[in-house]
Design a protein around this motif. Structure first.
Motif, PDB file in Angstrom:
ATOM      1  N   GLY A  18       7.522   6.392  -4.667  1.00  0.00           N
ATOM      2  CA  GLY A  18       6.326   5.861  -4.984  1.00  0.00           C
ATOM      3  C   GLY A  18       5.068   6.356  -3.625  1.00  0.00           C
ATOM      4  O   GLY A  18       4.202   5.334  -4.156  1.00  0.00           O
ATOM      5  N   ALA A  19       5.124   7.671  -3.474  1.00  0.00           N
ATOM      6  CA  ALA A  19       4.412   7.344  -2.655  1.00  0.00           C
ATOM      7  C   ALA A  19       3.077   8.823  -3.189  1.00  0.00           C
ATOM      8  O   ALA A  19       2.938   9.184  -4.226  1.00  0.00           O
ATOM      9  CB  ALA A  19       4.691   8.571  -1.486  1.00  0.00           C
ATOM     10  N   ASP A  20       2.042   8.945  -2.194  1.00  0.00           N
ATOM     11  CA  ASP A  20       1.040   9.835  -3.162  1.00  0.00           C
ATOM     12  C   ASP A  20       1.058  11.161  -2.273  1.00  0.00           C
ATOM     13  O   ASP A  20       1.116  10.568  -0.855  1.00  0.00           O
ATOM     14  CB  ASP A  20      -0.612   8.884  -2.478  1.00  0.00           C
ATOM     15  N   VAL A  21       1.050  11.893  -3.111  1.00  0.00           N
ATOM     16  CA  VAL A  21       1.265  13.442  -2.130  1.00  0.00           C
ATOM     17  C   VAL A  21       0.288  13.974  -2.138  1.00  0.00           C
ATOM     18  O   VAL A  21      -0.511  14.238  -4.029  1.00  0.00           O
ATOM     19  CB  VAL A  21       2.524  13.891  -3.311  1.00  0.00           C
ATOM     20  N   MET A  22      -0.413  15.004  -1.268  1.00  0.00           N
ATOM     21  CA  MET A  22      -1.981  16.278  -1.623  1.00  0.00           C
ATOM     22  C   MET A  22      -0.483  17.295  -1.705  1.00  0.00           C
ATOM     23  O   MET A  22       0.071  17.623  -0.159  1.00  0.00           O
ATOM     24  CB  MET A  22      -2.441  15.851  -0.848  1.00  0.00           C
TER      25      MET A  22
ATOM     26  N   MET B 226       0.863  -1.178  -0.015  1.00  0.00           N
ATOM     27  CA  MET B 226       0.247   0.038  -0.177  1.00  0.00           C
ATOM     28  C   MET B 226       0.588   1.129   0.117  1.00  0.00           C
ATOM     29  O   MET B 226       1.921   1.444   0.909  1.00  0.00           O
ATOM     30  CB  MET B 226      -0.561   0.396   1.122  1.00  0.00           C
ATOM     31  N   LYS B 227       0.223   2.190  -0.688  1.00  0.00           N
ATOM     32  CA  LYS B 227       1.015   3.768  -0.868  1.00  0.00           C
ATOM     33  C   LYS B 227       1.137   4.753   0.478  1.00  0.00           C
ATOM     34  O   LYS B 227       0.594   4.743   0.964  1.00  0.00           O
ATOM     35  CB  LYS B 227       1.048   3.985  -2.345  1.00  0.00           C
ATOM     36  N   LYS B 228       1.952   5.098   0.750  1.00  0.00           N
ATOM     37  CA  LYS B 228       2.141   6.019   2.287  1.00  0.00           C
ATOM     38  C   LYS B 228       1.973   6.754   1.267  1.00  0.00           C
ATOM     39  O   LYS B 228       1.603   7.323   0.279  1.00  0.00           O
ATOM     40  CB  LYS B 228       4.127   6.127   2.392  1.00  0.00           C
ATOM     41  N   GLU B 229       0.796   7.838   1.658  1.00  0.00           N
ATOM     42  CA  GLU B 229       0.453   8.802   1.414  1.00  0.00           C
ATOM     43  C   GLU B 229       0.688  10.065   2.468  1.00  0.00           C
ATOM     44  O   GLU B 229       0.495  10.114   3.843  1.00  0.00           O
ATOM     45  CB  GLU B 229      -1.290   9.052   1.977  1.00  0.00           C
ATOM     46  N   PHE B 230       1.076  11.310   1.718  1.00  0.00           N
ATOM     47  CA  PHE B 230       1.375  12.329   2.345  1.00  0.00           C
ATOM     48  C   PHE B 230       0.968  13.405   1.901  1.00  0.00           C
ATOM     49  O   PHE B 230       0.037  13.991   0.927  1.00  0.00           O
ATOM     50  CB  PHE B 230       3.475  12.704   2.319  1.00  0.00           C
ATOM     51  N   VAL B 231       0.506  14.971   2.777  1.00  0.00           N
ATOM     52  CA  VAL B 231       0.268  15.794   2.294  1.00  0.00           C
ATOM     53  C   VAL B 231       1.657  16.845   2.552  1.00  0.00           C
ATOM     54  O   VAL B 231       2.348  17.178   3.741  1.00  0.00           O
ATOM     55  CB  VAL B 231      -0.932  16.583   3.697  1.00  0.00           C
ATOM     56  N   VAL B 232       1.629  17.877   1.276  1.00  0.00           N
ATOM     57  CA  VAL B 232       2.818  19.264   1.623  1.00  0.00           C
ATOM     58  C   VAL B 232       2.362  20.037   1.711  1.00  0.00           C
ATOM     59  O   VAL B 232       1.646  20.812   0.252  1.00  0.00           O
ATOM     60  CB  VAL B 232       3.763  19.007   1.049  1.00  0.00           C
ATOM     61  N   ILE B 233       2.674  20.939   2.260  1.00  0.00           N
ATOM     62  CA  ILE B 233       1.413  22.331   2.322  1.00  0.00           C
ATOM     63  C   ILE B 233       3.122  23.795   2.067  1.00  0.00           C
ATOM     64  O   ILE B 233       3.903  23.439   3.193  1.00  0.00           O
ATOM     65  CB  ILE B 233       0.256  22.579   3.271  1.00  0.00           C
TER      66      ILE B 233
END
Length: 219
Positions: A25-29, A1-8
């Motif tokens: 390979g991460a998911d990033v918002m 499962m991909k790791k999920e991050f938010v970068v503000i």
């Protein structure tokens, strides 16, 4: 499962984090107040959003509490950085990493619950200064105000000697935790391991002891 991050905050620091996380390979918002910056990352990030993260209702509407790690990389606006961190803490984000502008900023961030605080400009300055002052120090990473890890290139003066013969820990108070040799890394090298020319010694210890070792053992 991909790791999920938010970068503000999508300035130089935040933008580089987004790009590298995506490469890994991460998911990033990716979030920024500037629509222009958001447009720049629309084709890079998993999702790019123009939003004011000091507004708790905005954070909740974006579902940020569902992400495991949020990186607050807001640039010059310390107030926005602090308010955003506070909002993230209040909505229950599990892990928050924040870029600090100075030591005062860091103190406030830690008091309001930031899990990890980074000083990219200061830390890079320290690394560059150490690299410029020494011919042998290749890289330098602060662990605390007094302790660091350094990569130090072995020269002719210590080549051919084993770790036990050099007795670096007793003489200088530092530990060689690994040796980089070409494309290989020897982790926790044995005492009988002999240093080869241009080995990279990965050394841990107090700043004073590291510099004493570098000055006295290699010159």
């Amino acid at each position: 499962m991909k790791k999920e991050f938010v970068v503000i905050g999508l300035g130089r620091f935040g933008g580089s984090i987004v790009r590298e996380l995506i490469n890994l390979g991460a998911d990033v918002m990716a979030i920024d107040k500037s629509p222009e910056r958001v447009d720049e990352f629309a084709s890079i990030a998993t999702q790019a959003v123009a939003a004011d993260t000091t507004d708790e209702s905005v954070l909740k509407s974006l579902g940020i509490r569902n992400f495991e790690h949020v990186i607050v990389a807001i640039g010059e606006n310390i107030q926005s950085s602090i308010l955003t961190t506070l909002m993230l803490k209040e909505i229950g984000v599990p892990k928050i990493t924040v870029k600090a502008q100075n030591d005062y900023h860091e103190k406030v961030l830690r008091k309001i619950g930031a899990d990890h605080v980074v000083h990219p400009e200061r830390d890079m300055g320290i690394r560059i200064a150490n690299n410029m002052v020494s011919n042998n120090i290749i890289d330098y990473l602060e662990l605390s105000d007094e302790y660091s890890i350094a990569e130090i290139r072995a020269n002719e003066k210590i080549t051919g000697y084993s770790l036990i013969e050099l007795d670096i820990r007793a003489k200088f108070g530092v530990n060689i935790v690994a040796i980089k040799r070409g494309n290989h890394i020897l982790v926790s090298p044995q005492a009988i391991e002999k240093i080869q020319l241009d080995d990279i010694l990965i050394v841990i210890g107090s700043d004073a002891d590291i510099h004493r070792f570098e000055r006295k053992a290699l010159y």
